[in-house]
Design an enzyme around this catalytic site. Structure first.
Site: not given
Ligand code: GLY
Length: 298
Positions: A166, A195, A218, A220
């Site tokens: 990310t 998402v 990390g 999400g």
């Molecule tokens: N931090 C990115 C995700 O978990 O999609």
């Protein structure tokens, strides 16, 4: 005072990909700094820095994004201006190389904050934003990995254990405006339509020029539960504006409350920089007025 910090993900970056991550961070800092140094706005610096990552097939955003369980790229991004509190985000988009730039278009050309999937693609076409064929974003490396997972029935590996990049950037411009942005292909093998935190304002991204700006990396599902970006901003407010302590306390809270792992980058009002992570590596780079050269560490 101007400052920029970027990240290309907090995870167990393999040895043979460290140089590529360092290189990408250096180029991203350079692209953002070029804007700031010529008196340009933080929003432009953040977008340009993140565009560098999105174009780099080594990094999990834009081209090079990990594939979902159906073998498709689905990307999320958000951007926030800490002075105007304008924000824009897109989620589960499949046909643009630069989700962060589309998020900026949502911020400036729509009445909304977050557009998803088909609606985000339609909006892109309406405003004349460049689109691409989804296949153009799929790299050989990611296709092979996806095929390997299918072959080995690695669905048995819990998705929560699959880590990846990310990317993000936070910039402070000469006017005192702080902007934060984040862009990602999300967790590889995720369920289509999933998402993460990156497009959710307050979770993956937050900026308030009177306090600071934050971008997160990390898993999400954990970051969302502790509203990590806004939590770090609140910690900054409580600790007198120390970005390093706020970053460390934010990651500590992520771990204590939800057993989460990840990383955060922070710029405080005034330009001090901080970052923290509890993963094996965190690809990051930063530069600010008065520094002799940018610092990049993976
Ligand atoms: N931090 C990115 C995700 O978990 O999609």
């Amino acid at each position: 005072m101007q400052a920029i910090i970027v990240h290309a993900g907090a995870w167990d970056i393999p040895e043979d990909r460290i140089e590529a991550h360092k290189n990408a961070c250096l180029r991203a800092v350079g692209a953002g700094w070029k804007v700031l140094n010529s008196g340009g706005p933080a929003v432009e610096a953040v977008e340009r820095a993140i565009n560098v990552f999105e174009e780099d097939p080594e990094i999990d955003s834009g081209r090079g994004s990990g594939l979902n369980a159906a073998g498709e790229v689905e990307m999320d991004a958000s951007i926030m201006n800490g002075t105007t509190f304008e924000a824009g985000a897109v989620a589960a988009v499949r046909n643009v190389l630069h989700p962060i730039s589309l998020a900026r278009e949502v911020m400036h050309k729509s009445e909304h904050v977050l557009l998803v999937g088909e609606g985000a693609s339609r909006f892109a076409i309406e405003v004349g934003f460049p689109t691409c064929r989804p296949e153009e974003l799929i790299t050989e490396r990611e296709r092979k990995k996806w095929e390997e997972h299918l072959r080995e029935k690695a669905h048995a590996v819990p998705i929560r254990n699959v880590q990846r990049d990310t990317v993000g950037a936070v910039a402070l411009d000469a006017s005192g405006t702080i902007v934060a942005g984040t862009s990602t292909g999300g967790t590889p093998l995720k369920q289509p339509g999933r998402v993460g935190d990156s497009p959710i304002i307050g979770c993956g991204t937050y900026a308030d020029s009177s306090a600071g700006g934050v971008s997160c990396s990390g898993r999400g599902e954990n970051i969302i539960k502790v509203v990590l970006a806004k939590t770090v901003i609140d910690l900054l407010g409580e600790n007198g504006g120390d970005p390093q302590r706020a970053a460390e306390e934010g990651i500590d809270r992520l771990y204590r409350k939800v057993n989460g792992t990840g990383g955060v980058i922070v710029i405080a009002a005034g330009g001090k920089i901080g970052f923290a992570f509890n993963t094996r590596r965190f690809a990051r780079g930063y530069f600010s007025s008065g520094m002799p050269h940018p610092i990049v560490v993976v």
